[in-house]
Design a protein around this motif. Sequence first.
Motif, short mmCIF file in Angstrom:
data_model
loop_
_atom_site.label_atom_id
_atom_site.label_comp_id
_atom_site.label_asym_id
_atom_site.label_seq_id
_atom_site.Cartn_x
_atom_site.Cartn_y
_atom_site.Cartn_z
N LEU A 33 -18.21 6.57 1.18
CA LEU A 33 -17.02 5.80 1.53
C LEU A 33 -17.24 4.96 2.79
O LEU A 33 -16.66 3.89 2.92
N GLN A 64 -4.77 1.55 -2.19
CA GLN A 64 -4.31 0.37 -1.46
C GLN A 64 -3.22 -0.37 -2.23
O GLN A 64 -2.76 -1.43 -1.80
N ASP A 69 -12.26 5.00 8.95
CA ASP A 69 -11.33 4.82 10.06
C ASP A 69 -12.13 4.76 11.36
O ASP A 69 -12.27 5.76 12.07
N SER A 74 -5.06 7.51 -0.89
CA SER A 74 -5.79 6.47 -0.17
C SER A 74 -5.73 5.14 -0.93
O SER A 74 -6.38 4.18 -0.53
N GLU A 124 -17.01 0.57 3.38
CA GLU A 124 -16.32 0.00 4.54
C GLU A 124 -14.85 0.39 4.58
O GLU A 124 -13.99 -0.42 4.93
N VAL A 125 -14.54 1.65 4.25
CA VAL A 125 -13.16 2.13 4.34
C VAL A 125 -13.01 3.23 5.39
O VAL A 125 -12.02 3.95 5.40
N GLY A 152 -10.42 7.93 6.21
CA GLY A 152 -10.29 6.58 5.66
C GLY A 152 -9.26 5.76 6.42
O GLY A 152 -8.37 6.30 7.07
N CYS A 153 -9.39 4.45 6.31
CA CYS A 153 -8.48 3.54 7.00
C CYS A 153 -7.53 2.85 6.02
O CYS A 153 -6.82 1.93 6.41
N VAL A 154 -7.51 3.27 4.77
CA VAL A 154 -6.71 2.59 3.75
C VAL A 154 -5.63 3.50 3.20
O VAL A 154 -5.71 4.74 3.31
#
Length: 188
Positions: free
Chosen positions: A68, A12, A75, A10, A72-73, A41-43
């Motif tokens: 998490l 970045q 999805d 995850s 602000e990570v 997660g979106c990262v």
Amino acid sequence: MAAIGVFCASSQRLDRRWLDLAHEVGLEIGRRGHELVSGGGCVGMMGAVADGTRDGGGRTYGVIPQSLVDLEVADTKSDELVVTDGMASRKTLMIEKADAFVVLPGGLGTLDELFEVWTTAMLDLHRKPVLLFDADGFYAGLLDWLRGLTTQEFVRPSALSMLLVSRDVSESLDLLEASLLGGTVGPS
């Protein structure tokens, strides 16, 4: 349709090739009509595999701890996003929800997830296939070490043989689908 759990990095700060690989795996999951079970997660690669699955027409199910979400990570585009009280409950829920697992390149968290799903399969607590995606020989050193543990009799050959290994996206999904259809997973 199967629920495919994907464990991966995850971070970045990854090289673009790893993000592209994760997106390609997600695309293949979606194109084949499977659902992605992710860490929510979106990262990093986690976000890329989820985006790829949606781009391929697939459904995404994310599991993420509240800590998490607070960073602000999460999805938030996930079709279903479940928030847990911690990392351990996240992993447990992902293992329960998924029918099969793909382990992409990653760090300590990914290795923890690999060994948990593989060990529990070896102990016959589940019969879900586990595939290690060895992109560009990423896991070659780990696989050599594990083979050494087998020759020293710390790891049974049957445990090592139940771990599927692939370096190709399409072949990886073919192996998982064949394992799911044939029921060939489990200790021998």
